[in-house]
Motif scaffolding. Structure first.
Motif, PDB file in Angstrom:
ATOM      1  N   VAL A  52     -32.655 -11.915  -8.269  1.00  0.00           N
ATOM      2  CA  VAL A  52     -33.298 -12.253  -9.549  1.00  0.00           C
ATOM      3  C   VAL A  52     -32.934 -11.200 -10.599  1.00  0.00           C
ATOM      4  CG1 VAL A  52     -35.514 -12.550 -10.731  1.00  0.00           C
ATOM      5  CG2 VAL A  52     -35.196 -13.483  -8.431  1.00  0.00           C
ATOM      6  N   PHE A  53     -33.071  -9.927 -10.235  1.00  0.00           N
ATOM      7  CA  PHE A  53     -32.733  -8.853 -11.176  1.00  0.00           C
ATOM      8  C   PHE A  53     -31.302  -8.983 -11.676  1.00  0.00           C
ATOM      9  CE2 PHE A  53     -36.000  -5.544  -9.506  1.00  0.00           C
ATOM     10  CZ  PHE A  53     -36.942  -6.057 -10.368  1.00  0.00           C
ATOM     11  N   SER A  54     -30.371  -9.262 -10.765  1.00  0.00           N
ATOM     12  CA  SER A  54     -28.974  -9.215 -11.184  1.00  0.00           C
ATOM     13  C   SER A  54     -28.682 -10.326 -12.184  1.00  0.00           C
ATOM     14  CB  SER A  54     -28.028  -9.235  -9.986  1.00  0.00           C
ATOM     15  OG  SER A  54     -27.827 -10.543  -9.557  1.00  0.00           O
ATOM     16  N   LYS A  55     -29.322 -11.484 -12.018  1.00  0.00           N
ATOM     17  CA  LYS A  55     -29.128 -12.552 -12.998  1.00  0.00           C
ATOM     18  C   LYS A  55     -29.728 -12.173 -14.352  1.00  0.00           C
ATOM     19  CE  LYS A  55     -28.426 -16.529 -10.076  1.00  0.00           C
ATOM     20  NZ  LYS A  55     -28.998 -17.634  -9.330  1.00  0.00           N
ATOM     21  N   ILE A  56     -30.902 -11.557 -14.319  1.00  0.00           N
ATOM     22  CA  ILE A  56     -31.570 -11.195 -15.569  1.00  0.00           C
ATOM     23  C   ILE A  56     -30.794 -10.086 -16.293  1.00  0.00           C
ATOM     24  CG2 ILE A  56     -33.659 -10.131 -16.507  1.00  0.00           C
ATOM     25  CD1 ILE A  56     -35.241 -11.659 -14.385  1.00  0.00           C
ATOM     26  N   ILE A  57     -30.371  -9.081 -15.512  1.00  0.00           N
ATOM     27  CA  ILE A  57     -29.638  -7.967 -16.128  1.00  0.00           C
ATOM     28  C   ILE A  57     -28.310  -8.460 -16.696  1.00  0.00           C
ATOM     29  CG2 ILE A  57     -28.459  -5.780 -15.629  1.00  0.00           C
ATOM     30  CD1 ILE A  57     -30.765  -5.181 -13.644  1.00  0.00           C
ATOM     31  N   ALA A  58     -27.670  -9.389 -15.978  1.00  0.00           N
ATOM     32  CA  ALA A  58     -26.418  -9.953 -16.495  1.00  0.00           C
ATOM     33  C   ALA A  58     -26.650 -10.570 -17.866  1.00  0.00           C
ATOM     34  CB  ALA A  58     -25.867 -10.989 -15.525  1.00  0.00           C
TER      35      ALA A  58
END
Lengths: 483, 483
Positions: A43-49
């Motif tokens: 989830v974090f990696s999608k949001i940070i992207a």
């Protein structure tokens, strides 16, 4: 369950047991096991992207602040702040959100414009409802744009970001409700609400997503002493929702037109909705006069995203809440907060959005549990296996060579292993390749490479094993059969 | 500086000023600005890549634990624990390290084997020496292998990981000192140290990296009441350092041979050094009898990495510390800790390493400051610029299309901009490409794409702009002229 058993055990043990530790995490907190971490990081990696796609920087602040930094920022909710014990020195408290530390950071460092995200844990001594994904220690995930800019350009980008993030997580349909604090204030004035009742009446309106109008009206009239006629007028206005058409309709309302605030709010909303259309997200945005947001510090546009599709239904069932209650993102403009920290009151206009990351974790965990596919918690690509006993030294050389080549590799920490168990380990952990070494392989200068999925096995020269592994991994990746 | 100015200002303002906030972070803590975050994330990503290459999972635990979970784990240092205020309910304290929460996690969840890393902040009410990278809130970065395995296989991998991480960060030469708690205990016994003085004397030995032997000897004899003859014997042994040769030499020592502990320790060290050789890191590992490590809970191999090259010199100059003082990684085997949390005392053997991440941040920050190249804090690839006024709607459509294509794009939040300022912004922020739209471009269905580095500018059809941008980015990347 484990904890309850231990607590019972402790009781039975009596005095002796009381010397044992209570094995639990503090109330309202939890550990994240590897499986949960894998979901959380996804989830974090999608949001940070998404944040990075929009050119955001990131900052971090301490987990605790001077107590006085937090004082007077949260109204009634201040009682939920965790204080640290007075052990001599400064009085400290755990941060309650990321917005106040952000404002403190801007004022302290004289930053007058920045676009930043901040993902970190915050702390509230609330009554945790853990089945609803509500904890005392929980993540916030904030994106804010600070700076003196032109109307609605940063505000529209925040809404664009919400839609990008919720779409990328594939959790079904959603709508972003928008409203404006100035419009609410102007509407209150038009309805004859006295100035000093604006915020309390606004708090009542904020309950409309969970409460029927009649109950909210009761609160306004009986508890907060509002004139019933004023309440009824508010009742009419808060039913307004829609798009630019509805905004235009209100722009012709004689009562509102007499209120400068209301006009400004409506004009800004119109511009915001125009920008949303240019951003291609108009169909996901809905003007909603009943949206009020809890926090006092908002001064302009406010917004909140709620799920509307089948995921919303599932969430409601799991949490005993009505469908669509509980936002998955929310925010707005707060132009006065930074000035509270500046010795000369210098303002830095801000607008931001907070992604309801804990609720999203819960949804993604439920989705993962429902899916057939086993979630991997490691990224291991190759498992090195000995064909006979006494091969530990050869194995060490092999894994060393693979690590050197940046291939994710594991082996057993036992000196002697059984091949069958080793293959089973690969299968259980979703490791795609096994590399097998035995006496005959050593003599012939080769290794055996086995593709776990297809059980296809081939001998490869030791000198080219790294290359062969890379080829196999690339093939598996393009087949989509890995990870 | 800013803070000091504000504090002065506050003084001058007298009573009125005293109502203002003190603008600071709590003692021993700091904010991370975007530039520091970029460095921090760079360090983390290299370290996490290594952990994942070795097949590690990750977990997370709450920032605070029940007070009793931490009680009795840290000896004298317990006074440095941050307690939370008693606001009714459980007594809580901020975590002091990640090892005790890890042991609590294993016992609570009945996990008997796991290979995990955990990167998170811990808290110690120490006297901060911030120029040495020592804070009250600081990161720990732990990798541990729990499970009943064969001798030295997990231990050697921990050392291998230390060497991989320190090499990947390119901070110059280093050495990993290794020793063994059983060898130390056996040596103390051989020297005639009474059993109850093992730990205090061990603490004295631990100071040898910062203190001369004479002072350490004084502490042993005068403060801790050790027989001077015993102290002198210890003085001989702690001078031993080297490789397998030195271990073998000690294996022939008559005094040590009489101690079962010492023999076991030496045999294990011999095996460890053999495995290190197979892992190709023997040249970076050094057996050192003066290494003791502070914590009580170690039961086997212990190790500590220190810098030895030019970086070590630079660090020493910046921090007023002797060269080679202050480890950049350390750890060891602790087979008893988990059992302290289990109601039946069931043991889970563990070995782990903690990367001295704060010290590494300081080093990398100093390196970045010394380097010519400006550090980027965003990853923005394209900046969209209008050639004339009144282009905001066109710009919104363009950035929207680029975001849709997952191209990292920014634009000004002003409605009307000056091209020169916009180009300057790109240069200052290292944005490699500018996309320019004006009236004539709109009419011709094109956009202008400018490569900021070479100032080369070309018209591209709007329909193929995404492709053209990708081509340009790929070219820049292969030229190495981008970020």
């Amino acid at each position: 369950e484990e904890v309850n058993k231990l607590l019972e055990l402790k009781k039975q043990l009596g005095d002796e047991g009381s010397k044992k530790f209570v094995l639990k995490t503090p109330k309202g907190t939890r550990d994240f096991a590897p499986g949960q971490m894998a979901i959380r990081e996804g989830v974090f990696s999608k949001i940070i992207a998404c944040f990075k796609r929009h050119g955001a920087e990131t900052i971090d602040t301490p987990v605790f602040e001077l107590k006085e930094t937090l004082t007077g920022k949260y109204g009634e909710d201040s009682k939920l702040i965790y204080d640290l014990a007075d052990q001599g020195g400064e009085l400290l408290a755990l941060r309650y959100d990321l917005t106040v530390p952000f404002a403190r950071y801007l004022a302290m460092n004289k930053v007058s414009n920045i676009k930043r995200y901040h993902i970190a844990k915050v702390y509230r001594r609330d009554n945790p409802a853990m089945n609803r994904g509500r904890y005392r220690e929980f993540y916030q995930c904030d994106f804010d744009i600070a700076g003196q800019y032109d109307l609605m350009l940063p505000d529209a980008e925040c809404i664009k970001i919400v839609t990008e993030i919720l779409s990328s997580l594939e959790i079904g349909d959603f709508v972003v409700k928008v409203n404006h604090r100035k419009l609410l204030d102007g509407m209150f004035a038009a309805c004859g609400v006295p100035d000093d009742k604006f915020r309390p009446i606004c708090s009542s309106v904020d309950k409309l997503d969970k409460t029927f109008w009649n109950d909210v009206r009761c609160e306004m009239v009986d508890e907060k002493g509002l004139d019933p006629k004023a309440a009824d007028m508010i009742g009419e206005y808060v039913g307004f929702k829609g798009g630019i058409g509805q905004v235009n309709e209100l722009l012709t309302d004689e009562n509102l037109k007499a209120q400068k605030n209301a006009l400004e709010g409506l004009e800004e909303l119109k511009l915001l909705l125009t920008y949303c259309e240019l951003y291609g997200v108009a169909d996901k945005v809905c003007f909603d006069m009943s949206l009020a947001r809890g926090l006092d510090y908002y001064t302009g546009v406010i917004y909140e995203a709620v799920l509307t599709g089948s995921t919303a239904q599932a969430v409601a069932q799991n949490t005993d809440e009505p469908v669509g209650v509980g936002s998955v993102a929310g925010g707005g403009r707060y132009d006065g907060l930074v000035g509270m920290f500046d010795s000369k009151g210098k303002k830095v206009p801000c607008v931001g959005v907070s992604i309801g990351i804990e609720r999203l974790f819960s949804i993604m965990e439920a989705k993962a549990a429902a899916a057939e596919k086993k979630l991997r918690t490691t990224e291991t690509e190759v498992y090195v296996i000995a064909a006979q006993k006494g091969m530990v030294e050869e194995r060490l050389k092999l894994v060393s060579a693979l690590w050197e080549a940046d291939i994710k590799t594991e082996q057993s920490y036992k000196k002697n292993t059984k091949m069958l168990n080793e293959f089973q380990y690969c299968e259980q952990n979703g490791i795609p390749l096994a590399l097998i070494i035995g006496q005959s392989e050593i003599e012939n200068g080769v290794v055996k490479l086995k593709v776990m999925g297809s059980r296809e096995e081939r001998e490869v020269p030791r000198a080219s094993m790294v290359e062969e592994i890379r080829t196999s991994l690339a093939a598996l990746r393009s087949n989509g059969s890995e990870g």
